[in-house]
Design an enzyme around this catalytic site. Structure first.
Site, PDB file in Angstrom:
ATOM      1  N   LYS A 113      62.760  47.890  -0.546  1.00  0.00           N
ATOM      2  CA  LYS A 113      62.852  46.443  -0.803  1.00  0.00           C
ATOM      3  C   LYS A 113      61.988  45.657   0.178  1.00  0.00           C
ATOM      4  O   LYS A 113      61.460  44.602  -0.174  1.00  0.00           O
ATOM      5  CB  LYS A 113      64.317  45.987  -0.781  1.00  0.00           C
ATOM      6  CG  LYS A 113      65.084  46.540  -1.990  1.00  0.00           C
ATOM      7  CD  LYS A 113      66.391  45.843  -2.279  1.00  0.00           C
ATOM      8  CE  LYS A 113      66.959  46.361  -3.596  1.00  0.00           C
ATOM      9  NZ  LYS A 113      68.240  45.790  -3.976  1.00  0.00           N
ATOM     10  N   LYS A 195      63.279  54.993 -10.733  1.00  0.00           N
ATOM     11  CA  LYS A 195      64.590  54.640 -11.294  1.00  0.00           C
ATOM     12  C   LYS A 195      64.525  53.264 -11.952  1.00  0.00           C
ATOM     13  O   LYS A 195      63.748  52.408 -11.537  1.00  0.00           O
ATOM     14  CB  LYS A 195      65.677  54.686 -10.214  1.00  0.00           C
ATOM     15  CG  LYS A 195      65.780  53.462  -9.352  1.00  0.00           C
ATOM     16  CD  LYS A 195      67.188  53.302  -8.750  1.00  0.00           C
ATOM     17  CE  LYS A 195      67.314  51.913  -8.146  1.00  0.00           C
ATOM     18  NZ  LYS A 195      68.556  51.261  -8.261  1.00  0.00           N
ATOM     19  N   LYS A 198      67.082  46.482 -11.810  1.00  0.00           N
ATOM     20  CA  LYS A 198      67.132  45.093 -12.285  1.00  0.00           C
ATOM     21  C   LYS A 198      65.961  44.284 -11.751  1.00  0.00           C
ATOM     22  O   LYS A 198      65.399  43.452 -12.437  1.00  0.00           O
ATOM     23  CB  LYS A 198      68.409  44.411 -11.789  1.00  0.00           C
ATOM     24  CG  LYS A 198      69.651  44.748 -12.553  1.00  0.00           C
ATOM     25  CD  LYS A 198      70.774  43.838 -12.065  1.00  0.00           C
ATOM     26  CE  LYS A 198      71.925  44.595 -11.469  1.00  0.00           C
ATOM     27  NZ  LYS A 198      71.760  45.193 -10.173  1.00  0.00           N
TER      28      LYS A 198
END
Ligand code: AQP
Length: 330
Positions: A113, A195, A198
């Site tokens: 992130k 993966k 969202k």
């Protein structure tokens, strides 16, 4: 004898996708009769990445409707919003004094992130696993059903709890992880090495609220390979293997029997059949209930409020024990 406790959660960082469903929510529903379950909408985790306020607000209540529509009984389970119970942040601060910079810096999610949001590498993103440890330990949770990507955080939760217990005695229950055999890591249809997430944007994932034609279109575009054989071989055939896994979890069959169903068939048939299985068994039935629930925001607010109070009833005595153990004056 009282039942063991489950805690798990999902961020209202977008519309949940079939990865969130197969990796987490579906298993929560399967476990709800055998455990006392707290299923949280972890909005405080979501704000570690910048969120649009109106979207976050909308997604939080929508997530609650989706939990219920996906089969979680709001009278049997504690379904609530993380920020509605202050115990999470309070315990998180206490646990941050038992979390080491080195171990937090090693977390894969933090690294990923940070790389994706270089202008906003904030303290909350770094401390995300400490807040997650607080979520879990606050309720004496025995079991935490999660997808594969969260396993590393759960290991860290166990380390923090053990470290605390070694200093102060048996305060925290050490939680166990539960991941499903199939569906623990649903891949992106456009890139089966990654993966489904969202935060990748709705074009890159199959949202539980996507209309049937959109679900079909997304599956038809799924990346496969230049071969023709349909078999489960994640290393050499990641796209086809991922489709077989989705088919198996959507229909409740094994990968072996999924392979048998597609023996001698073509990739086009595989894609449309998997899409139809997802539409018939997941998205359509959930959307039918969801569309009813979302018409009644007052009911959803009531559920959230009542359940945050129930969460506090379980969390407060544990929080008090933690404070006493540390030596805070009560
Ligand atoms: N692709 C996936 N396959 C299986 N399980 C998954 N989960 C997430 N992605 C997959 C599981 O869903 C639960 C809720 O996840 P989350 O919303 O708390 O955060 P996440 O793991 O970071 O999920 P996303 O979709 O990738 O969200 P963003 O992009 O906002 O960070 C967890 O149990 C997770 O393992």
């Amino acid at each position: 004898m009282s039942k063991n406790i489950i805690f798990s959660g999902m961020q209202p960082s977008g519309v949940p996708h079939i990865g969130n469903y197969f990796g987490a929510i579906k298993n929560w529903a399967d476990l709800q009769d055998d455990y006392n379950c707290l299923y949280c909408i972890v909005d405080l985790h979501a704000i570690t990445i910048r969120q649009d306020p109106a979207e976050l607000h909308k997604n939080s209540l929508n997530a609650l409707a989706l939990y219920i529509a996906a089969g979680l009984d709001p009278d049997k389970n504690i379904l609530y919003i993380q920020s509605h119970y202050k115990g999470h942040t309070e315990l998180s601060w206490l646990l941050s004094c038992f979390s080491y910079m080195g171990e937090l810096g090693r977390m894969t999610q933090y690294k990923d992130k940070s790389a994706n949001n270089p202008d906003n590498i904030n303290l909350g993103l770094f401390a995300y696993p400490t807040l997650q440890a607080a979520d879990i330990l606050l309720f004496g949770s025995h079991l935490v059903p999660i997808g594969d990507d969260q396993k590393q955080h759960l290991e860290l939760t166990r380390d923090i709890a053990t470290r605390f217990n070694n200093i102060y005695g048996d305060i925290f229950t050490i939680p166990e992880v539960f991941t499903p055999k199939t569906g623990a890591r649903i891949k992106r249809l456009s890139d089966p090495e990654k993966k489904m997430s969202k935060s990748d944007g709705e074009a890159n994932y199959v949202a539980i609220l996507d209309p049937a034609d959109v679900v079909m279109k997304k599956f038809k575009r799924a990346v496969t390979d230049s071969d023709t054989e349909i078999r489960h071989d994640p290393e050499n055939k990641p796209g086809v293997s991922s489709l077989l896994e989705i088919y198996a979890v959507a229909t409740g069959t094994s990968i072996k029997s999924a392979e048998a169903d597609f023996d001698g068939k073509q990739y086009g048939f595989l894609k449309t059949t998997v899409a139809q299985a997802v539409i018939d068994n997941v998205t359509n039935p959930i959307q039918e209930k969801y569309n009813d629930l979302i018409k009644n925001p007052d009911y959803l607010h009531q559920v959230a409020k009542k359940n945050a109070e129930k969460a506090a009833e379980i969390g407060e005595p544990i929080l008090t024990n933690v404070k006493k153990a540390i030596g805070l004056l009560l």
